[in-house]
Design a protein around this motif. Structure first.
Motif, PDB file in Angstrom:
ATOM      1  N   TYR A  67       0.832  -1.202   0.000  1.00 49.74           N
ATOM      2  CA  TYR A  67       0.000   0.000   0.000  1.00 49.74           C
ATOM      3  C   TYR A  67       0.871   1.258   0.000  1.00 49.74           C
ATOM      4  CZ  TYR A  67      -2.708   3.823   1.977  1.00 49.74           C
ATOM      5  OH  TYR A  67      -3.257   5.047   2.221  1.00 49.74           O
ATOM      6  N   ARG A  68       1.925   1.258   0.841  1.00 45.23           N
ATOM      7  CA  ARG A  68       2.825   2.419   0.889  1.00 45.23           C
ATOM      8  C   ARG A  68       3.478   2.659  -0.456  1.00 45.23           C
ATOM      9  NH1 ARG A  68       5.038   5.079   4.679  1.00 45.23           N
ATOM     10  NH2 ARG A  68       7.060   5.040   3.685  1.00 45.23           N
ATOM     11  N   SER A  69       3.883   1.601  -1.123  1.00 43.22           N
ATOM     12  CA  SER A  69       4.562   1.754  -2.418  1.00 43.22           C
ATOM     13  C   SER A  69       3.638   2.305  -3.489  1.00 43.22           C
ATOM     14  CB  SER A  69       5.128   0.411  -2.875  1.00 43.22           C
ATOM     15  OG  SER A  69       6.107  -0.031  -1.974  1.00 43.22           O
ATOM     16  N   PHE A  70       2.371   1.942  -3.464  1.00 41.03           N
ATOM     17  CA  PHE A  70       1.433   2.362  -4.501  1.00 41.03           C
ATOM     18  C   PHE A  70       0.611   3.597  -4.114  1.00 41.03           C
ATOM     19  CE2 PHE A  70       1.426  -2.262  -5.972  1.00 41.03           C
ATOM     20  CZ  PHE A  70       2.447  -2.008  -6.871  1.00 41.03           C
ATOM     21  N   SER A  71       0.872   4.153  -2.939  1.00 35.84           N
ATOM     22  CA  SER A  71       0.084   5.284  -2.454  1.00 35.84           C
ATOM     23  C   SER A  71       0.345   6.542  -3.282  1.00 35.84           C
ATOM     24  CB  SER A  71       0.440   5.571  -0.997  1.00 35.84           C
ATOM     25  OG  SER A  71      -0.229   6.722  -0.550  1.00 35.84           O
ATOM     26  N   LYS A  72      -0.701   7.341  -3.454  1.00 33.46           N
ATOM     27  CA  LYS A  72      -0.559   8.626  -4.136  1.00 33.46           C
ATOM     28  C   LYS A  72      -0.410   9.773  -3.132  1.00 33.46           C
ATOM     29  CE  LYS A  72      -2.685   7.552  -8.509  1.00 33.46           C
ATOM     30  NZ  LYS A  72      -3.522   8.045  -9.584  1.00 33.46           N
ATOM     31  N   ASN A  73      -0.510   9.483  -1.851  1.00 34.02           N
ATOM     32  CA  ASN A  73      -0.328  10.493  -0.809  1.00 34.02           C
ATOM     33  C   ASN A  73       1.159  10.570  -0.480  1.00 34.02           C
ATOM     34  OD1 ASN A  73      -0.505  12.247   1.306  1.00 34.02           O
ATOM     35  ND2 ASN A  73      -2.009  11.074   2.453  1.00 34.02           N
ATOM     36  N   THR A  74       1.917  11.200  -1.362  1.00 33.98           N
ATOM     37  CA  THR A  74       3.376  11.203  -1.235  1.00 33.98           C
ATOM     38  C   THR A  74       3.856  11.996  -0.022  1.00 33.98           C
ATOM     39  OG1 THR A  74       3.539  13.057  -2.760  1.00 33.98           O
ATOM     40  CG2 THR A  74       3.729  10.845  -3.695  1.00 33.98           C
ATOM     41  N   ALA A  75       3.156  13.056   0.341  1.00 40.83           N
ATOM     42  CA  ALA A  75       3.596  13.869   1.483  1.00 40.83           C
ATOM     43  C   ALA A  75       3.551  13.066   2.772  1.00 40.83           C
ATOM     44  CB  ALA A  75       2.721  15.115   1.597  1.00 40.83           C
ATOM     45  N   LYS A  76       2.463  12.341   2.996  1.00 43.66           N
ATOM     46  CA  LYS A  76       2.315  11.545   4.213  1.00 43.66           C
ATOM     47  C   LYS A  76       3.350  10.419   4.263  1.00 43.66           C
ATOM     48  CE  LYS A  76      -1.023   8.709   6.714  1.00 43.66           C
ATOM     49  NZ  LYS A  76      -2.335   8.085   6.654  1.00 43.66           N
ATOM     50  N   MET A  77       3.531   9.727   3.149  1.00 41.21           N
ATOM     51  CA  MET A  77       4.486   8.613   3.117  1.00 41.21           C
ATOM     52  C   MET A  77       5.916   9.112   3.293  1.00 41.21           C
ATOM     53  SD  MET A  77       2.569   6.112   2.973  1.00 41.21           S
ATOM     54  CE  MET A  77       0.814   6.257   2.965  1.00 41.21           C
ATOM     55  N   SER A  78       6.216  10.255   2.714  1.00 37.40           N
ATOM     56  CA  SER A  78       7.546  10.836   2.862  1.00 37.40           C
ATOM     57  C   SER A  78       7.800  11.245   4.306  1.00 37.40           C
ATOM     58  CB  SER A  78       7.687  12.044   1.936  1.00 37.40           C
ATOM     59  OG  SER A  78       8.959  12.606   2.060  1.00 37.40           O
ATOM     60  N   ALA A  79       6.795  11.806   4.976  1.00 35.65           N
ATOM     61  CA  ALA A  79       6.943  12.185   6.384  1.00 35.65           C
ATOM     62  C   ALA A  79       7.164  10.955   7.260  1.00 35.65           C
ATOM     63  CB  ALA A  79       5.706  12.956   6.848  1.00 35.65           C
ATOM     64  N   GLN A  80       6.438   9.876   6.994  1.00 39.22           N
ATOM     65  CA  GLN A  80       6.630   8.638   7.761  1.00 39.22           C
ATOM     66  C   GLN A  80       8.037   8.089   7.554  1.00 39.22           C
ATOM     67  OE1 GLN A  80       3.604   5.923   6.487  1.00 39.22           O
ATOM     68  NE2 GLN A  80       1.997   6.900   7.711  1.00 39.22           N
ATOM     69  N   ASN A  81       8.502   8.106   6.307  1.00 36.38           N
ATOM     70  CA  ASN A  81       9.840   7.603   6.010  1.00 36.38           C
ATOM     71  C   ASN A  81      10.898   8.472   6.682  1.00 36.38           C
ATOM     72  OD1 ASN A  81      11.611   5.746   4.592  1.00 36.38           O
ATOM     73  ND2 ASN A  81      12.210   7.536   3.407  1.00 36.38           N
ATOM     74  N   GLN A  82      10.701   9.780   6.684  1.00 37.81           N
ATOM     75  CA  GLN A  82      11.660  10.679   7.323  1.00 37.81           C
ATOM     76  C   GLN A  82      11.727  10.433   8.825  1.00 37.81           C
ATOM     77  OE1 GLN A  82      13.787  12.681   5.705  1.00 37.81           O
ATOM     78  NE2 GLN A  82      14.720  12.971   7.694  1.00 37.81           N
ATOM     79  N   LYS A  83      10.595  10.190   9.443  1.00 39.48           N
ATOM     80  CA  LYS A  83      10.549   9.890  10.871  1.00 39.48           C
ATOM     81  C   LYS A  83      11.300   8.589  11.162  1.00 39.48           C
ATOM     82  CE  LYS A  83       7.206   9.872  14.624  1.00 39.48           C
ATOM     83  NZ  LYS A  83       5.792   9.942  14.964  1.00 39.48           N
ATOM     84  N   TYR A  84      11.097   7.581  10.329  1.00 33.81           N
ATOM     85  CA  TYR A  84      11.805   6.309  10.490  1.00 33.81           C
ATOM     86  C   TYR A  84      13.311   6.499  10.309  1.00 33.81           C
ATOM     87  CZ  TYR A  84      13.983   1.985   9.029  1.00 33.81           C
ATOM     88  OH  TYR A  84      14.860   0.952   8.903  1.00 33.81           O
ATOM     89  N   MET A  85      13.703   7.258   9.288  1.00 29.99           N
ATOM     90  CA  MET A  85      15.132   7.454   9.022  1.00 29.99           C
ATOM     91  C   MET A  85      15.800   8.217  10.170  1.00 29.99           C
ATOM     92  SD  MET A  85      15.795   5.858   6.259  1.00 29.99           S
ATOM     93  CE  MET A  85      17.306   6.481   5.590  1.00 29.99           C
ATOM     94  N   THR A  86      15.100   9.181  10.763  1.00 32.65           N
ATOM     95  CA  THR A  86      15.637   9.914  11.910  1.00 32.65           C
ATOM     96  C   THR A  86      15.816   8.971  13.100  1.00 32.65           C
ATOM     97  OG1 THR A  86      14.553  11.928  11.158  1.00 32.65           O
ATOM     98  CG2 THR A  86      15.224  11.867  13.466  1.00 32.65           C
ATOM     99  N   TRP A  87      14.815   8.132  13.363  1.00 28.80           N
ATOM    100  CA  TRP A  87      14.901   7.169  14.456  1.00 28.80           C
ATOM    101  C   TRP A  87      16.070   6.211  14.236  1.00 28.80           C
ATOM    102  CZ3 TRP A  87      14.263   1.821  14.171  1.00 28.80           C
ATOM    103  CH2 TRP A  87      14.241   1.176  15.395  1.00 28.80           C
ATOM    104  N   ARG A  88      16.213   5.720  12.996  1.00 29.39           N
ATOM    105  CA  ARG A  88      17.290   4.784  12.685  1.00 29.39           C
ATOM    106  C   ARG A  88      18.657   5.445  12.844  1.00 29.39           C
ATOM    107  NH1 ARG A  88      18.113   2.251   6.846  1.00 29.39           N
ATOM    108  NH2 ARG A  88      19.966   3.504   6.833  1.00 29.39           N
TER     109      ARG A  88
END
Length: 134
Positions: A57-78
């Motif tokens: 679902y994340r890969s095919f999502s058109k809500n790029t802003a939300k998915m990008s924010a989630q990925n950024q949060k994960y990358m910061t945590w990592r």
């Protein structure tokens, strides 16, 4: 083959695509499904399928802003996790030559050489002085 590639490019236009967080979800899904094969536990099957569906679902999502924010949060945590691991590894390597203390006021880590007896340690951050055995 070129027609398929064009159709896929057209389908993915405007969609988020795969990122680090999606890959982690897919890897966890494969791990859960592999554990399910060994244990036949319904929990691992359901968890694996949920992770798989959400990763796709994340890969095919058109809500790029939300998915990008989630990925950024994960990358910061990592990143924070990797930095903490590297600091503890460095501290472990220096354990024979130095002692590490925390300042009682600001909790800053202070490194002092071993074998000096009782010494007055001054925190470089808040300038608090405390006495410890090195």
């Amino acid at each position: 083959m070129a027609g398929f590639r064009e159709r896929m490019a057209k389908f993915m236009y405007g969609r988020y695509g795969a990122d680090e967080l999606s890959r982690i979800y897919l890897i966890l899904a494969i791990a859960c499904l592999a554990v399910h094969l060994l244990t036949r536990s319904i929990f691992f099957y359901l968890a694996g399928m949920a992770l798989l569906i959400y990763g796709i679902y994340r890969s095919f999502s058109k809500n790029t802003a939300k998915m990008s924010a989630q990925n950024q949060k994960y990358m910061t945590w990592r990143y924070k996790l990797v930095v903490k691991y590297n600091q503890s590894k460095k501290q472990w390597a220096q354990r024979k030559d130095y002692r590490f203390y925390r300042c009682p006021d600001c909790r800053q880590k202070v490194r002092v050489p071993r074998g000096r007896g009782k010494i007055a340690i001054t925190c470089p951050k808040c300038k608090t002085e405390f006495i410890k055995k090195s």
